[in-house]
Design a protein around this motif. Structure first.
Motif, mmCIF file in Angstrom:
data_model
loop_
_atom_site.group_PDB
_atom_site.id
_atom_site.type_symbol
_atom_site.label_atom_id
_atom_site.label_comp_id
_atom_site.label_asym_id
_atom_site.label_seq_id
_atom_site.Cartn_x
_atom_site.Cartn_y
_atom_site.Cartn_z
ATOM 1 N N TRP A 25 2.314 -0.794 0.393
ATOM 2 C CA TRP A 25 3.772 -0.841 0.355
ATOM 3 C C TRP A 25 4.388 -0.800 1.742
ATOM 4 O O TRP A 25 5.460 -1.356 1.979
ATOM 5 C CB TRP A 25 4.334 0.297 -0.500
ATOM 6 C CG TRP A 25 4.083 0.113 -1.962
ATOM 7 C CD1 TRP A 25 3.286 0.880 -2.764
ATOM 8 C CD2 TRP A 25 4.628 -0.904 -2.813
ATOM 9 N NE1 TRP A 25 3.298 0.407 -4.051
ATOM 10 C CE2 TRP A 25 4.128 -0.703 -4.102
ATOM 11 C CE3 TRP A 25 5.491 -1.978 -2.597
ATOM 12 C CZ2 TRP A 25 4.444 -1.505 -5.184
ATOM 13 C CZ3 TRP A 25 5.813 -2.787 -3.669
ATOM 14 C CH2 TRP A 25 5.303 -2.551 -4.941
ATOM 15 N N ASP A 41 18.360 0.442 -2.252
ATOM 16 C CA ASP A 41 18.432 -0.446 -3.412
ATOM 17 C C ASP A 41 17.972 -1.865 -3.082
ATOM 18 O O ASP A 41 17.404 -2.553 -3.933
ATOM 19 C CB ASP A 41 19.828 -0.453 -4.029
ATOM 20 C CG ASP A 41 20.916 -0.887 -3.067
ATOM 21 O OD1 ASP A 41 20.799 -0.649 -1.849
ATOM 22 O OD2 ASP A 41 21.922 -1.465 -3.548
ATOM 23 N N GLN A 44 14.169 -1.668 -3.105
ATOM 24 C CA GLN A 44 13.706 -1.469 -4.476
ATOM 25 C C GLN A 44 13.801 -2.759 -5.281
ATOM 26 O O GLN A 44 12.870 -3.129 -6.001
ATOM 27 C CB GLN A 44 14.496 -0.350 -5.146
ATOM 28 C CG GLN A 44 13.885 0.097 -6.446
ATOM 29 C CD GLN A 44 14.536 1.359 -6.964
ATOM 30 O OE1 GLN A 44 15.717 1.598 -6.773
ATOM 31 N NE2 GLN A 44 13.736 2.179 -7.634
ATOM 32 N N ASN A 48 10.432 -4.463 -6.270
ATOM 33 C CA ASN A 48 10.165 -3.967 -7.613
ATOM 34 C C ASN A 48 9.228 -2.753 -7.551
ATOM 35 O O ASN A 48 8.237 -2.672 -8.264
ATOM 36 C CB ASN A 48 9.587 -5.074 -8.504
ATOM 37 C CG ASN A 48 9.653 -4.715 -9.971
ATOM 38 O OD1 ASN A 48 10.496 -3.926 -10.377
ATOM 39 N ND2 ASN A 48 8.762 -5.291 -10.758
ATOM 40 N N ILE A 49 9.584 -1.832 -6.681
ATOM 41 C CA ILE A 49 8.795 -0.635 -6.407
ATOM 42 C C ILE A 49 9.468 0.560 -7.087
ATOM 43 O O ILE A 49 10.695 0.599 -7.184
ATOM 44 C CB ILE A 49 8.670 -0.422 -4.872
ATOM 45 C CG1 ILE A 49 7.789 0.766 -4.511
ATOM 46 C CG2 ILE A 49 10.020 -0.319 -4.214
ATOM 47 C CD1 ILE A 49 7.556 0.914 -2.995
ATOM 48 N N SER A 50 8.687 1.519 -7.526
ATOM 49 C CA SER A 50 9.264 2.701 -8.175
ATOM 50 C C SER A 50 10.070 3.519 -7.162
ATOM 51 O O SER A 50 9.786 3.502 -5.961
ATOM 52 C CB SER A 50 8.168 3.578 -8.784
ATOM 53 O OG SER A 50 7.455 4.260 -7.769
ATOM 54 N N THR A 51 11.049 4.241 -7.669
ATOM 55 C CA THR A 51 11.895 5.082 -6.818
ATOM 56 C C THR A 51 11.060 6.101 -6.064
ATOM 57 O O THR A 51 11.246 6.301 -4.859
ATOM 58 C CB THR A 51 12.957 5.793 -7.687
ATOM 59 O OG1 THR A 51 13.752 4.785 -8.332
ATOM 60 C CG2 THR A 51 13.849 6.692 -6.863
ATOM 61 N N SER A 52 10.132 6.744 -6.759
ATOM 62 C CA SER A 52 9.334 7.785 -6.106
ATOM 63 C C SER A 52 8.428 7.205 -5.022
ATOM 64 O O SER A 52 8.293 7.789 -3.940
ATOM 65 C CB SER A 52 8.517 8.575 -7.124
ATOM 66 O OG SER A 52 7.601 7.735 -7.787
ATOM 67 N N MET A 53 7.821 6.061 -5.281
ATOM 68 C CA MET A 53 6.953 5.443 -4.276
ATOM 69 C C MET A 53 7.768 5.002 -3.068
ATOM 70 O O MET A 53 7.369 5.218 -1.917
ATOM 71 C CB MET A 53 6.194 4.255 -4.864
ATOM 72 C CG MET A 53 5.282 3.560 -3.851
ATOM 73 S SD MET A 53 4.010 4.623 -3.123
ATOM 74 C CE MET A 53 2.893 4.759 -4.497
ATOM 75 N N THR A 55 10.657 6.183 -2.037
ATOM 76 C CA THR A 55 11.094 7.388 -1.333
ATOM 77 C C THR A 55 9.980 7.917 -0.439
ATOM 78 O O THR A 55 10.206 8.222 0.737
ATOM 79 C CB THR A 55 11.533 8.477 -2.341
ATOM 80 O OG1 THR A 55 12.631 7.965 -3.105
ATOM 81 C CG2 THR A 55 11.934 9.765 -1.639
#
Length: 174
Positions: A25, A41, A44, A48-53, A55
């Motif tokens: 990533w 945003d 993201q 198409n990456i998760s919020t936690s990843m 962050t």
């Protein structure tokens, strides 16, 4: 979590660099940053990456000095992630990686190419020695050796490699 760097590689610039940018990533986030993305945003949506990843990766990039976190809105507080000089200096590395990937694809299979922004002509990125202009892909012409800060183990490694290396061709001139 255990370090992925072997004890003997702690002084190796390749090993320490991979520690900063070797995660999947990370390179994709940096690529987006080179394309002008700065907001959470935007990254993201693009990746198409998760919020936690996202962050986690952004925190690491900030901690490593590759991105700077700056407020762009006060109510509510929102931050953008801007490339630092250190981060911008990785662009040639990302360009070289993309070029290497494209070398192994047919022209019609390449989803992204590097072009001259003024002419639209496709660029052919190469890594060269700034002093001579020669391409660095020749492993007989350019070799690694121990640097001034090398430990005894690193010096021993390159002394052994030099012993096994064929003698340089005297006919090659600079």
């Amino acid at each position: 979590m255990a370090s992925r760097i072997r004890l003997e590689d702690r002084e190796c610039p390749l090993s320490t660099t991979v520690q900063h940018v070797g995660e999947w990533w990370t390179l994709l986030i940096l690529h987006d940053a080179f394309d002008g993305y700065t907001r959470f945003d935007q990254f993201q949506q693009s990746l198409n990456i998760s919020t936690s990843m996202l962050t986690t990766r952004l925190k690491t990039l900030v901690a490593d000095g590759l991105l700077e976190r700056r407020p762009y809105q006060s109510n509510p507080v929102r931050h953008e992630y801007v490339l630092t000089g250190r981060g911008r200096s990785l662009r040639p590395v990302v360009v070289a990686l993309a070029a290497w990937g494209n070398q192994h694809l047919a022209a019609e299979e390449r989803a992204m190419i590097l072009v001259d922004a003024r002419t639209g002509e496709e660029a052919d990125p190469v890594v060269v020695d700034a002093r001579t202009g020669r391409s660095l892909d020749d492993s007989e012409m350019y070799v690694f050796t121990a640097g001034p800060a090398a430990s005894e183990a690193m010096r021993a490694r390159y002394t052994e490699l030099e012993r096994r290396r064929p003698a340089p061709d005297a006919s090659v001139s600079e």
